[in-house]
Design a protein around this motif. Structure first.
Motif, short mmCIF file in Angstrom:
data_model
loop_
_atom_site.label_atom_id
_atom_site.label_comp_id
_atom_site.label_asym_id
_atom_site.label_seq_id
_atom_site.Cartn_x
_atom_site.Cartn_y
_atom_site.Cartn_z
N VAL A 157 0.82 -1.22 0.00
CA VAL A 157 0.00 0.00 0.00
C VAL A 157 0.85 1.27 0.00
O VAL A 157 0.32 2.37 0.13
N ASP A 158 2.19 1.09 -0.15
CA ASP A 158 3.04 2.28 -0.14
C ASP A 158 2.82 3.15 -1.38
O ASP A 158 2.95 4.37 -1.32
N ARG A 159 2.44 2.52 -2.50
CA ARG A 159 2.10 3.26 -3.71
C ARG A 159 0.91 2.55 -4.36
O ARG A 159 0.93 1.33 -4.53
N PHE A 160 -0.11 3.30 -4.73
CA PHE A 160 -1.28 2.68 -5.35
C PHE A 160 -1.95 3.66 -6.30
O PHE A 160 -1.70 4.87 -6.27
N CYS A 161 -2.80 3.14 -7.17
CA CYS A 161 -3.59 3.99 -8.07
C CYS A 161 -5.03 3.49 -8.07
O CYS A 161 -5.29 2.30 -7.91
N PHE A 162 -5.95 4.41 -8.25
CA PHE A 162 -7.37 4.08 -8.27
C PHE A 162 -7.85 4.14 -9.71
O PHE A 162 -7.74 5.18 -10.37
N GLU A 163 -8.39 3.03 -10.22
CA GLU A 163 -8.82 2.94 -11.61
C GLU A 163 -10.34 2.98 -11.79
O GLU A 163 -10.83 2.95 -12.91
N GLY A 164 -11.09 3.05 -10.70
CA GLY A 164 -12.54 3.14 -10.81
C GLY A 164 -13.15 1.89 -11.44
O GLY A 164 -12.68 0.78 -11.22
N PHE A 165 -14.19 2.08 -12.25
CA PHE A 165 -14.85 0.97 -12.92
C PHE A 165 -14.21 0.70 -14.27
O PHE A 165 -13.94 1.64 -15.03
N LEU A 166 -13.98 -0.56 -14.60
CA LEU A 166 -13.50 -0.92 -15.92
C LEU A 166 -14.62 -0.71 -16.94
O LEU A 166 -15.80 -0.78 -16.59
#
Length: 275
Positions: A126-135
């Protein structure tokens, strides 16, 4: 002032005291679902003092100017969605932009977040993450979106509807690899909370084995691509592109896919393919 107020993603008891205070004192409360708002207010023992208006995907574009005008007049507008923080894969972005353009103060009442909660319990970095929402819903668009993420090193978080969870997991397994670590977080903080962890291939089997299908609110967390310091020679890239084309992809799509899979700049793959 515009106040973006986070609401519980499951347990009403997770609501903050500030949320109760602004619901009682605001001039206007814009809600994604007015019935849910009234039910939440009842659970919190709060009487909404101001005017309640609906603000959801279907009327967001039309209602934004109305709410912006109220803000300019000096009214305090509180925006709430069904769960979590407004504007994060929910209505709100348009109103925030309109308020900023009108030089109206915008603030937020922090609170529960399905994104952060899923990350915390996933067991993935969890040190780096991205949120991609809905595919994307369409198969081709979904596969292209995932192909762009093949070389993504950060942990990825997706929202998904329960009836599309198995389909999305299959697509992820096909593009990102069956062994890629992931977690499916279902009904977070609710009575039937469940977190299924394993490789994407294992999670496809888990989803397929649900007797009544996957149910509830779903957040999928997928581990990032493993570190790979390999440098690909132009002839290797050219062969990879040719192989994708023989599988039926156009040259453009083949170049995009190889760039994603190898972590190579698209321009370098393009140059190799056309050399």
């Amino acid at each position: 002032m515009l106040i973006l107020a986070a609401t519980p993603i499951g347990q009403a008891a997770d609501a903050s005291r500030r949320l109760a205070e602004v619901l009682a004192s605001a001039d206007v409360v814009a809600a994604e679902d007015t019935r849910r708002l009234k039910r939440l207010a009842a659970e919190l023992g709060v009487e909404v003092g101001g005017r309640i208006v609906s603000y959801f995907e279907g009327n967001e574009e039309r209602r934004t100017p109305e709410l912006a005008a109220m803000l300019v007049e000096g009214q305090t507008v509180v925006l709430v969605t069904d769960a979590g923080m407004p504007s994060v894969s929910d209505p709100g972005y348009r109103l925030v932009v309109a308020a900023i353009e009108a030089d109206v103060a915008v603030t937020a009442i922090p609170g529960p977040s399905a994104v952060l909660t899923a990350l915390a319990v996933s067991g993935l970095p969890v040190d780096r993450f991205c949120f991609e929402g809905f595919l994307p819903r369409k198969s081709g668009e979904r596969m292209r979106a995932l192909t762009e993420l093949v070389a993504e090193r950060r942990t990825m978080v997706f929202f998904e509807s329960p009836h599309r969870t198995e389909v999305s997991l299959r697509a992820m397994a096909e593009v990102l690899g069956e062994d890629r670590s992931a977690a499916v977080c279902r009904e977070l903080t609710k009575t039937y909370e469940e977190v299924a962890r394993g490789g994407l291939g294992e999670l496809v089997e888990w989803a397929a084995g649900q007797e009544q299908g996957v149910r509830g609110e779903v957040t999928i967390v997928v581990g990032g691509a493993p570190s790979d310091s390999r440098t690909y020679a132009p002839e290797d890239l050219r062969e990879l592109v040719a192989a994708r084309q023989s599988d039926g992809l156009s040259r453009k799509d083949a170049i995009e896919q190889v760039a994603g899979e190898t972590g190579t700049r698209r321009k370098d793959v393009y140059d190799a393919a056309h050399s």
